[in-house]
Design an enzyme around this catalytic site. Structure first.
Site, PDB file in Angstrom:
ATOM      1  N   ASP A  31       0.866  -1.166   0.009  1.00 10.46           N
ATOM      2  CA  ASP A  31      -0.021  -0.005  -0.003  1.00 10.46           C
ATOM      3  C   ASP A  31       0.910   1.348  -0.041  1.00 10.46           C
ATOM      4  O   ASP A  31       1.938   1.480   0.682  1.00 10.46           O
ATOM      5  CB  ASP A  31      -1.037  -0.112   1.015  1.00 10.46           C
ATOM      6  N   ASN A  87     -13.132  -3.298   2.351  1.00  7.77           N
ATOM      7  CA  ASN A  87     -14.085  -2.384   2.108  1.00  7.77           C
ATOM      8  C   ASN A  87     -15.044  -2.432   1.115  1.00  7.77           C
ATOM      9  O   ASN A  87     -14.479  -2.386  -0.006  1.00  7.77           O
ATOM     10  CB  ASN A  87     -13.437  -0.732   2.202  1.00  7.77           C
ATOM     11  N   GLN A  94     -14.253   2.432   1.133  1.00  8.89           N
ATOM     12  CA  GLN A  94     -13.588   2.172  -0.196  1.00  8.89           C
ATOM     13  C   GLN A  94     -13.378   3.360  -0.998  1.00  8.89           C
ATOM     14  O   GLN A  94     -14.276   4.325  -1.291  1.00  8.89           O
ATOM     15  CB  GLN A  94     -14.709   1.218  -0.763  1.00  8.89           C
ATOM     16  N   VAL A  96     -11.168   2.947  -3.934  1.00  9.18           N
ATOM     17  CA  VAL A  96     -10.472   2.381  -5.146  1.00  9.18           C
ATOM     18  C   VAL A  96     -11.689   1.317  -5.678  1.00  9.18           C
ATOM     19  O   VAL A  96     -11.769   0.243  -4.735  1.00  9.18           O
ATOM     20  CB  VAL A  96      -9.254   1.627  -5.187  1.00  9.18           C
ATOM     21  N   HIS A 100     -10.222  -5.388  -3.449  1.00  8.43           N
ATOM     22  CA  HIS A 100      -9.077  -5.713  -3.101  1.00  8.43           C
ATOM     23  C   HIS A 100      -8.909  -6.075  -1.545  1.00  8.43           C
ATOM     24  O   HIS A 100     -10.016  -5.598  -0.814  1.00  8.43           O
ATOM     25  CB  HIS A 100      -8.256  -4.485  -2.985  1.00  8.43           C
ATOM     26  N   HIS A 102      -7.042  -6.089   2.183  1.00 12.54           N
ATOM     27  CA  HIS A 102      -5.980  -5.506   2.669  1.00 12.54           C
ATOM     28  C   HIS A 102      -5.383  -6.442   3.726  1.00 12.54           C
ATOM     29  O   HIS A 102      -6.023  -7.231   4.625  1.00 12.54           O
ATOM     30  CB  HIS A 102      -6.480  -4.288   3.579  1.00 12.54           C
TER      31      HIS A 102
HETATM   32  P1  5GP Z   1      -9.696   1.144   0.114  1.00 13.90           P
HETATM   33  O1  5GP Z   1      -9.951   2.536   0.886  1.00 13.90           O
HETATM   34  O2  5GP Z   1     -10.517   1.415  -1.200  1.00 13.90           O
HETATM   35  O3  5GP Z   1     -10.182  -0.049   0.869  1.00 13.90           O
HETATM   36  O4  5GP Z   1      -8.456   1.133  -0.028  1.00 13.90           O
HETATM   37  C1  5GP Z   1      -7.715   1.615  -1.037  1.00 13.90           C
HETATM   38  C2  5GP Z   1      -5.985   1.574  -0.763  1.00 13.90           C
HETATM   39  O5  5GP Z   1      -5.262   1.838  -1.839  1.00 13.90           O
HETATM   40  C3  5GP Z   1      -5.686   2.692   0.283  1.00 13.90           C
HETATM   41  O6  5GP Z   1      -5.262   1.942   1.501  1.00 13.90           O
HETATM   42  C4  5GP Z   1      -4.556   3.372  -0.405  1.00 13.90           C
HETATM   43  O7  5GP Z   1      -3.568   4.069   0.288  1.00 13.90           O
HETATM   44  C5  5GP Z   1      -4.112   2.441  -1.550  1.00 13.90           C
HETATM   45  N1  5GP Z   1      -3.733   3.027  -2.736  1.00 13.90           N
HETATM   46  C6  5GP Z   1      -4.369   4.111  -3.494  1.00 13.90           C
HETATM   47  N2  5GP Z   1      -3.791   4.501  -4.459  1.00 13.90           N
HETATM   48  C7  5GP Z   1      -2.678   3.570  -4.690  1.00 13.90           C
HETATM   49  C8  5GP Z   1      -1.508   3.834  -5.518  1.00 13.90           C
HETATM   50  O8  5GP Z   1      -1.538   4.396  -6.501  1.00 13.90           O
HETATM   51  N3  5GP Z   1      -0.545   2.889  -5.256  1.00 13.90           N
HETATM   52  C9  5GP Z   1      -0.634   1.843  -4.321  1.00 13.90           C
HETATM   53  N4  5GP Z   1       0.291   0.970  -3.984  1.00 13.90           N
HETATM   54  N5  5GP Z   1      -1.687   1.985  -3.237  1.00 13.90           N
HETATM   55  C10 5GP Z   1      -2.721   2.923  -3.544  1.00 13.90           C
END
Ligand code: 5GP
Length: 116
Positions: A31, A87, A94, A96, A100, A102
């Site tokens: 991340d 998420n 969430q 993205v 996915h 975590h």
């Molecule tokens: P969500 O909030 O959708 O469950 O998690 C998305 C995760 O993707 C977040 O923890 C965020 O830090 C990570 N993330 C967002 N953009 C990027 C990226 O460009 N590269 C990487 N490696 N992680 C990302």
């Protein structure tokens, strides 16, 4: 076709990421903004926006993601204590919309704290 996200671009190699594992069905990356000393994301190559958008045809893929998550945690050396979070929806954070998992490890998580 499902909407492109930052994760599809990472999987396609269009955007750099620290890839720690990959196979035919999924990719795991570090991340970019870790919430724990170990914070990995396990991402299916197939774009499924949210967990609740998965369907019967994704049954084997979802099983694969769970098994891969165990392997990835083992490879990262955190198999004795790690947390897996999905998420589903903006309401729980969430950001993205490409499914996915975590993997979080290396810090204390209280019993009550389900988030990170
Ligand atoms: P969500 O909030 O959708 O469950 O998690 C998305 C995760 O993707 C977040 O923890 C965020 O830090 C990570 N993330 C967002 N953009 C990027 C990226 O460009 N590269 C990487 N490696 N992680 C990302």
């Amino acid at each position: 076709m499902a909407t492109e996200t930052i994760f599809s671009k990472i999987i396609a190699g269009e955007i750099p990421a620290d890839i720690v594992y990959q196979d035919e069905h999924c990719v795991a990356i570090k991340d970019v903004a870790p919430k724990a000393p170990t914070h990995l994301l396990v991402i299916p190559r197939k774009v499924i926006p949210r967990l609740c958008d998965a369907s019967e045809e994704d049954r084997a893929l979802l099983g694969h993601l769970m098994l891969a998550t165990g392997d990835i945690a083992r490879q990262a050396g955190v198999e004795e204590a790690f947390r897996v979070i999905i998420n589903n929806g903006a309401g729980v954070g969430q950001t993205v919309f490409h499914l996915h998992l975590h993997i979080l490890a290396g810090k204390e998580f209280s019993e009550a704290q389900l988030g990170f």
